[in-house]
Motif scaffolding. Structure first.
Motif, PDB file in Angstrom:
ATOM      1  N   LYS A  39       0.580  -0.890  -0.109  1.00 54.30           N
ATOM      2  CA  LYS A  39      -0.421   0.170  -0.027  1.00 54.30           C
ATOM      3  C   LYS A  39       1.091   0.932   0.075  1.00 54.30           C
ATOM      4  O   LYS A  39       2.020   1.079   0.598  1.00 54.30           O
ATOM      5  CB  LYS A  39      -1.044   0.317   1.060  1.00 54.30           C
ATOM      6  CG  LYS A  39      -1.959   1.400   1.298  1.00 54.30           C
ATOM      7  CD  LYS A  39      -2.899   1.434   2.461  1.00 54.30           C
ATOM      8  CE  LYS A  39      -2.981   1.945   3.064  1.00 54.30           C
ATOM      9  NZ  LYS A  39      -3.961   1.915   4.304  1.00 54.30           N
ATOM     10  N   VAL A  40       0.377   2.082  -0.816  1.00 52.99           N
ATOM     11  CA  VAL A  40       1.024   3.511  -0.673  1.00 52.99           C
ATOM     12  C   VAL A  40       0.185   4.224  -0.686  1.00 52.99           C
ATOM     13  O   VAL A  40      -1.423   4.773  -0.720  1.00 52.99           O
ATOM     14  CB  VAL A  40       1.740   3.766  -2.339  1.00 52.99           C
ATOM     15  CG1 VAL A  40       2.748   5.121  -2.415  1.00 52.99           C
ATOM     16  CG2 VAL A  40       2.595   2.359  -2.852  1.00 52.99           C
ATOM     17  N   ASP A  41       0.906   5.031   0.129  1.00 53.32           N
ATOM     18  CA  ASP A  41      -0.432   6.327   1.071  1.00 53.32           C
ATOM     19  C   ASP A  41       0.380   7.529   1.356  1.00 53.32           C
ATOM     20  O   ASP A  41       1.318   8.075   2.024  1.00 53.32           O
ATOM     21  CB  ASP A  41      -0.538   6.008   2.522  1.00 53.32           C
ATOM     22  CG  ASP A  41      -1.577   7.120   2.998  1.00 53.32           C
ATOM     23  OD1 ASP A  41      -2.486   7.510   2.849  1.00 53.32           O
ATOM     24  OD2 ASP A  41      -2.058   7.034   4.402  1.00 53.32           O
ATOM     25  N   VAL A  42      -0.084   8.474   0.576  1.00 56.18           N
ATOM     26  CA  VAL A  42       0.601  10.126   0.318  1.00 56.18           C
ATOM     27  C   VAL A  42      -0.264  10.560   1.426  1.00 56.18           C
ATOM     28  O   VAL A  42      -0.661  11.393   1.218  1.00 56.18           O
ATOM     29  CB  VAL A  42       0.796  10.478  -1.054  1.00 56.18           C
ATOM     30  CG1 VAL A  42       1.526  12.115  -0.939  1.00 56.18           C
ATOM     31  CG2 VAL A  42       1.072   9.281  -2.292  1.00 56.18           C
ATOM     32  N   TRP A  43       0.605  11.447   1.900  1.00 52.19           N
ATOM     33  CA  TRP A  43       0.202  12.271   3.598  1.00 52.19           C
ATOM     34  C   TRP A  43       0.070  13.536   2.831  1.00 52.19           C
ATOM     35  O   TRP A  43      -0.220  14.337   3.370  1.00 52.19           O
ATOM     36  CB  TRP A  43       0.658  12.271   4.298  1.00 52.19           C
ATOM     37  CG  TRP A  43       0.284  10.981   4.967  1.00 52.19           C
ATOM     38  CD1 TRP A  43      -0.290  10.135   4.570  1.00 52.19           C
ATOM     39  CD2 TRP A  43       1.596  10.428   6.189  1.00 52.19           C
ATOM     40  NE1 TRP A  43       0.045   8.375   5.670  1.00 52.19           N
ATOM     41  CE2 TRP A  43       1.109   9.025   7.006  1.00 52.19           C
ATOM     42  CE3 TRP A  43       3.072  10.993   7.107  1.00 52.19           C
ATOM     43  CZ2 TRP A  43       1.200   8.502   8.233  1.00 52.19           C
ATOM     44  CZ3 TRP A  43       3.015  10.089   7.521  1.00 52.19           C
ATOM     45  CH2 TRP A  43       2.800   9.179   8.362  1.00 52.19           C
ATOM     46  N   GLY A  44       1.395  14.292   1.413  1.00 53.02           N
ATOM     47  CA  GLY A  44       0.976  14.933   0.940  1.00 53.02           C
ATOM     48  C   GLY A  44       2.216  16.615   1.937  1.00 53.02           C
ATOM     49  O   GLY A  44       3.020  15.644   2.662  1.00 53.02           O
ATOM     50  N   ARG A  45       1.661  18.060   1.444  1.00 53.88           N
ATOM     51  CA  ARG A  45       2.879  18.736   1.850  1.00 53.88           C
ATOM     52  C   ARG A  45       2.486  19.078   3.327  1.00 53.88           C
ATOM     53  O   ARG A  45       1.421  19.054   3.836  1.00 53.88           O
ATOM     54  CB  ARG A  45       2.967  19.726   1.304  1.00 53.88           C
ATOM     55  CG  ARG A  45       4.291  20.810   1.393  1.00 53.88           C
ATOM     56  CD  ARG A  45       3.430  21.675   0.356  1.00 53.88           C
ATOM     57  NE  ARG A  45       4.551  22.401   0.555  1.00 53.88           N
ATOM     58  CZ  ARG A  45       4.936  22.595  -1.121  1.00 53.88           C
ATOM     59  NH1 ARG A  45       4.534  22.975  -1.888  1.00 53.88           N
ATOM     60  NH2 ARG A  45       6.324  22.738  -1.218  1.00 53.88           N
ATOM     61  N   ARG A  46       3.588  18.672   4.199  1.00 57.50           N
ATOM     62  CA  ARG A  46       3.305  19.338   6.047  1.00 57.50           C
ATOM     63  C   ARG A  46       4.080  19.820   6.397  1.00 57.50           C
ATOM     64  O   ARG A  46       5.619  19.531   6.365  1.00 57.50           O
ATOM     65  CB  ARG A  46       2.868  17.511   6.554  1.00 57.50           C
ATOM     66  CG  ARG A  46       2.070  16.638   5.929  1.00 57.50           C
ATOM     67  CD  ARG A  46       1.564  16.313   7.239  1.00 57.50           C
ATOM     68  NE  ARG A  46       0.656  15.474   6.864  1.00 57.50           N
ATOM     69  CZ  ARG A  46      -0.564  14.465   8.002  1.00 57.50           C
ATOM     70  NH1 ARG A  46      -0.085  14.456   8.949  1.00 57.50           N
ATOM     71  NH2 ARG A  46      -1.626  14.186   7.580  1.00 57.50           N
ATOM     72  N   LYS A  47       4.179  20.973   7.268  1.00 59.61           N
ATOM     73  CA  LYS A  47       5.297  21.474   7.671  1.00 59.61           C
ATOM     74  C   LYS A  47       6.023  20.789   8.955  1.00 59.61           C
ATOM     75  O   LYS A  47       4.989  19.736   9.764  1.00 59.61           O
ATOM     76  CB  LYS A  47       4.179  22.745   8.782  1.00 59.61           C
ATOM     77  CG  LYS A  47       5.761  23.344   9.268  1.00 59.61           C
ATOM     78  CD  LYS A  47       4.481  24.835   9.966  1.00 59.61           C
ATOM     79  CE  LYS A  47       6.295  25.680  10.541  1.00 59.61           C
ATOM     80  NZ  LYS A  47       5.244  26.699  11.189  1.00 59.61           N
ATOM     81  N   MET A  48       6.953  20.661   9.009  1.00 56.17           N
ATOM     82  CA  MET A  48       8.147  20.323   9.836  1.00 56.17           C
ATOM     83  C   MET A  48       8.498  20.178  11.520  1.00 56.17           C
ATOM     84  O   MET A  48       8.550  22.146  11.024  1.00 56.17           O
ATOM     85  CB  MET A  48       9.412  19.654   9.959  1.00 56.17           C
ATOM     86  CG  MET A  48       9.167  18.761   8.182  1.00 56.17           C
ATOM     87  SD  MET A  48      10.505  17.775   6.567  1.00 56.17           S
ATOM     88  CE  MET A  48      11.101  19.646   6.508  1.00 56.17           C
ATOM     89  N   ALA A  49       8.268  19.696  12.026  1.00 57.58           N
ATOM     90  CA  ALA A  49       8.496  20.133  13.627  1.00 57.58           C
ATOM     91  C   ALA A  49      10.548  21.353  13.651  1.00 57.58           C
ATOM     92  O   ALA A  49      10.152  22.368  14.410  1.00 57.58           O
ATOM     93  CB  ALA A  49       9.183  19.455  14.505  1.00 57.58           C
ATOM     94  N   TYR A  50      10.770  21.024  12.196  1.00 55.03           N
ATOM     95  CA  TYR A  50      12.646  21.891  12.882  1.00 55.03           C
ATOM     96  C   TYR A  50      12.544  21.788  10.872  1.00 55.03           C
ATOM     97  O   TYR A  50      12.764  20.940  10.495  1.00 55.03           O
ATOM     98  CB  TYR A  50      13.134  21.290  13.718  1.00 55.03           C
ATOM     99  CG  TYR A  50      13.591  19.727  13.356  1.00 55.03           C
ATOM    100  CD1 TYR A  50      14.320  19.353  12.266  1.00 55.03           C
ATOM    101  CD2 TYR A  50      12.842  18.738  13.986  1.00 55.03           C
ATOM    102  CE1 TYR A  50      15.066  17.896  12.306  1.00 55.03           C
ATOM    103  CE2 TYR A  50      13.165  17.339  13.794  1.00 55.03           C
ATOM    104  CZ  TYR A  50      14.255  17.103  13.160  1.00 55.03           C
ATOM    105  OH  TYR A  50      14.322  15.826  13.225  1.00 55.03           O
TER     106      TYR A  50
END
Length: 94
Positions: A39-50
């Motif tokens: 399975k491939v699940d693309v979560w998309g663009r997200r802000k990283m913690a640092y």
């Protein structure tokens, strides 16, 4: 064969075509080593913690896969040297 989860953070500034090329390359390494991508699940663009490598955001992808435990070291080495992949984490699925 064992079940694994692979989370990759890919550079946010890649267009859709380049993003898909990187994803297909990772899937190819898995299948070349005798494994399979379940399975491939693309979560998309997200802000990283640092900030990592001058990026504040990343494109997240989760891959559920089945592969031989001996082949994981080769996969991680390939991921480490792939420049568009900012970070990755390979873990055993429960």
């Amino acid at each position: 064969m064992r079940k694994y989860e692979l989370v990759c953070v890919i550079q946010p500034d890649l267009d859709e075509t380049a993003f898909n090329v990187v994803l297909e390359k990772v899937k190819g390494w898995i299948s070349d080593s005798g494994g399979s991508v379940d399975k491939v699940d693309v979560w998309g663009r997200r802000k990283m913690a640092y900030i990592i490598k001058k990026h504040r955001e990343g494109q997240y992808v989760l891959l559920n896969m089945t592969m031989n435990p001996a082949a994981t070291s080769d996969l991680e080495r390939n991921l480490r040297y792939q420049e568009p992949i900012i970070r990755h984490m390979l873990s055993v699925a429960e």
